[in-house]
Write a protein that holds these residues in place. Structure first.
Motif, short mmCIF file in Angstrom:
data_model
loop_
_atom_site.label_atom_id
_atom_site.label_comp_id
_atom_site.label_asym_id
_atom_site.label_seq_id
_atom_site.Cartn_x
_atom_site.Cartn_y
_atom_site.Cartn_z
N LEU A 1 1.47 6.82 -6.61
CA LEU A 1 0.85 7.91 -6.79
C LEU A 1 1.06 9.21 -6.78
O LEU A 1 0.71 10.13 -7.53
CB LEU A 1 -0.37 7.44 -5.70
CG LEU A 1 -2.26 8.74 -6.11
CD1 LEU A 1 -2.56 8.38 -7.39
CD2 LEU A 1 -2.71 8.72 -4.87
N ALA A 2 2.15 9.39 -5.91
CA ALA A 2 2.15 11.35 -5.37
C ALA A 2 3.08 11.57 -6.14
O ALA A 2 3.15 11.97 -7.31
CB ALA A 2 3.34 10.74 -4.16
N LEU B 1 10.58 6.29 3.15
CA LEU B 1 10.69 6.60 3.91
C LEU B 1 10.02 6.07 4.91
O LEU B 1 10.39 5.35 6.57
CB LEU B 1 10.90 7.73 5.16
CG LEU B 1 12.59 8.42 4.18
CD1 LEU B 1 12.66 9.61 4.76
CD2 LEU B 1 13.70 8.48 4.79
N ARG B 2 8.56 5.36 4.69
CA ARG B 2 8.17 4.65 6.58
C ARG B 2 8.08 3.38 5.87
O ARG B 2 7.21 2.64 6.62
CB ARG B 2 6.46 5.05 5.50
CG ARG B 2 6.21 6.30 5.96
CD ARG B 2 4.11 6.50 5.22
NE ARG B 2 3.57 5.40 6.67
CZ ARG B 2 2.21 5.49 6.03
NH1 ARG B 2 2.06 6.18 5.21
NH2 ARG B 2 1.88 4.45 6.63
N LEU B 3 8.64 2.93 4.92
CA LEU B 3 8.85 1.55 4.72
C LEU B 3 10.02 0.74 5.62
O LEU B 3 10.51 1.04 5.91
CB LEU B 3 9.22 0.72 3.35
CG LEU B 3 8.00 1.31 2.54
CD1 LEU B 3 8.87 1.15 0.87
CD2 LEU B 3 7.19 0.18 1.59
N PRO B 4 10.21 -0.83 6.02
CA PRO B 4 11.12 -1.05 6.22
C PRO B 4 11.76 -0.37 5.64
O PRO B 4 12.50 -1.29 4.60
CB PRO B 4 10.84 -3.03 6.56
CG PRO B 4 8.64 -2.33 6.28
CD PRO B 4 8.89 -1.43 5.65
N SER B 5 13.30 -0.85 6.44
CA SER B 5 14.81 -0.70 5.95
C SER B 5 14.85 -2.21 5.77
O SER B 5 14.62 -3.23 6.09
CB SER B 5 16.35 -0.50 7.21
OG SER B 5 16.65 -0.23 6.13
N LEU C 1 10.64 -3.31 -4.06
CA LEU C 1 9.39 -3.96 -3.92
C LEU C 1 10.14 -5.50 -4.31
O LEU C 1 9.04 -6.19 -3.07
CB LEU C 1 8.66 -4.16 -5.49
CG LEU C 1 7.48 -4.82 -5.58
CD1 LEU C 1 6.20 -3.27 -6.61
CD2 LEU C 1 7.24 -6.02 -6.03
N ALA C 2 10.64 -6.14 -5.21
CA ALA C 2 11.28 -7.33 -5.04
C ALA C 2 12.03 -8.17 -3.22
O ALA C 2 11.57 -8.60 -3.16
CB ALA C 2 12.68 -7.74 -6.00
N ARG D 1 0.84 -1.39 0.17
CA ARG D 1 0.48 0.37 0.00
C ARG D 1 1.03 1.17 -0.19
O ARG D 1 0.37 2.42 -1.14
CB ARG D 1 -0.49 0.06 0.98
CG ARG D 1 -2.27 0.12 0.81
CD ARG D 1 -3.08 -0.35 1.75
NE ARG D 1 -2.84 -1.29 2.83
CZ ARG D 1 -3.66 -1.27 3.61
NH1 ARG D 1 -4.57 -0.70 4.52
NH2 ARG D 1 -2.97 -2.90 4.27
N VAL D 2 2.36 1.36 0.94
CA VAL D 2 2.83 2.22 0.79
C VAL D 2 3.16 2.80 -0.48
O VAL D 2 3.33 3.98 -0.80
CB VAL D 2 4.13 2.13 2.34
CG1 VAL D 2 4.90 2.94 1.98
CG2 VAL D 2 3.17 2.38 3.99
#
Length: 385
Positions: free
Chosen positions: A11-12, A177-181, A115-116, A4-5
């Motif tokens: 989208l942005a 930046l909200r995604l896991p590292s 994504l991968a 979703r993120v």
């Protein structure tokens, strides 16, 4: 959550891309005052440099972590768009165009590597399809905003939408930046192994040929309508609506049916056949504008099949520790299509008429048929055939 993120980030920045695609040519010509030939040359050089930079930037994402590299490249894209506001002559325009093309191409590679890393292999194509559907929705929204600037036709209006474009990439960076590292890896083998992978290079070349459909609706068909048909001008808007709406509504559904290399290769083959059909119907459009609608429906179906098949092939053939550089290399097909597609297709179609459309369709059907043998050469997933 991660998917979703990723979609929200897509989208942005796609809203910004939509603004840019609609207004950039008018801005550079009317506000900056550059001749059309210089605009075309500068943008071609920009995407050419971007195509070359895609692989090393993808490799950087593998080595340093795709999230951090994606964030930096989103910020670099924002800086490039903002820099266009200060361009007043050709040389700075070329430099900024090269920065823009490099950042955009690298961002795409880093985002696919991210994504991968975050999504299970069986779900990657579906999630990529979600991002593509979101992208089309964002492009449509951005195009609507850009249309306001075109209607106003003022310097202030253009500056405002370019500032909005830059802001969209800042928002995308914040979302990423909200995604896991993701832990960086040290790819095995040579530094840029993808450049030695001849089967993958062949697959990428075939995909690049298939991507020549990209300038059709934006350039070739409008010129064809103006020169060879009596269709009303609103038909072009209908064709674009069919394309963006079709991808928005059905891309995920099409992608769900692609599971593995056999399905992916078959999808690309069917895309080639449908593109041949679309070209035949486009050739008939001087006899009635309804042929344009039918051709657009065939074209968008082919586009969705090609996208789903290409994503599955690229993700599956790329080693997990080198997704960045492989996705960067595969993504060069977009830059090649943007650089060469307009020249090739306008020469064939506008110069050759019906024969040109048939030759263009034949190119697509042959490329689509060549994908399965090319994928088999890779030796990956041999048991799936």
């Amino acid at each position: 959550m991660s998917s979703r993120v990723l979609a929200h980030a897509q989208l942005a920045n796609s809203i910004g891309d939509g603004v840019y695609l609609v207004t950039s040519a008018f801005y550079f010509a009317q506000i900056v005052g550059l001749p059309a030939t210089q605009i075309g040359l500068g943008l071609t050089l920009g995407w050419g440099v971007g195509a070359v930079a895609g692989v090393p930037l993808g490799h950087l994402a593998d080595r340093r972590g795709p999230r951090g590299v994606a964030v930096l490249l989103a910020l670099a894209t924002a800086a490039a768009v903002a820099s266009f506001l200060f361009v007043r002559s050709f040389a700075p325009f070329v430099l900024v165009a090269c920065l823009y093309g490099t950042a955009q191409t690298g961002l795409s590679a880093a985002r696919q590597a991210l994504l991968a890393a975050l999504v299970e292999p069986s779900e990657r194509t579906r999630v990529r399809a979600m991002s593509q559907a979101t992208l089309n929705g964002g492009l449509a929204a951005g195009a609507a905003v850009g249309g306001v600037a075109l209607y106003l036709g003022t310097r202030e209006g253009y500056l405002a939408v370019f500032a909005l474009d830059a802001m969209s990439f800042l928002v995308a960076a914040g979302l990423l930046l909200r995604l896991p590292s993701v832990r960086a890896c040290a790819p095995s083998g040579s530094r840029l192994e993808v450049l030695r992978d001849r089967p993958f290079a062949l697959v990428t070349l075939i995909n690049a040929v298939m991507l020549f459909y990209m300038p059709l609706l934006s350039l070739v068909v409008p010129l064809w309508i103006a020169a060879r048909t009596s269709a009303p001008t609103w038909v072009l808007s209908a064709l674009l609506l069919i394309n963006t709406g079709g991808v928005l509504l059905f891309q995920v559904r099409v992608a769900r049916r692609v599971k593995g290399l056999r399905d992916a290769s078959a999808a690309v083959r069917r895309a080639g056949v449908l593109m041949f059909g679309a070209c035949v119907v486009f050739a008939l459009s001087p006899y009635g504008w309804m042929f344009l609608i039918v051709a657009a429906l065939l074209q968008v179906t082919a586009e969705m099949l090609l996208a789903a098949g290409g994503w599955e092939i690229a993700f599956t053939l790329a080693p997990d520790d080198r997704q960045g550089q492989y996705q960067g290399f595969f993504g060069t097909g977009v830059a090649v299509a943007r650089m060469l597609g307009p020249v090739v297709l306008t020469t064939l179609v506008l110069g050759g008429g019906t024969l040109g459309w048939l030759l263009t369709g034949t190119m697509f059907v042959l490329a689509g048929a060549a994908m399965a043998p090319a994928v088999r050469r890779s030796g990956v997933g041999a048991g799936c055939w």
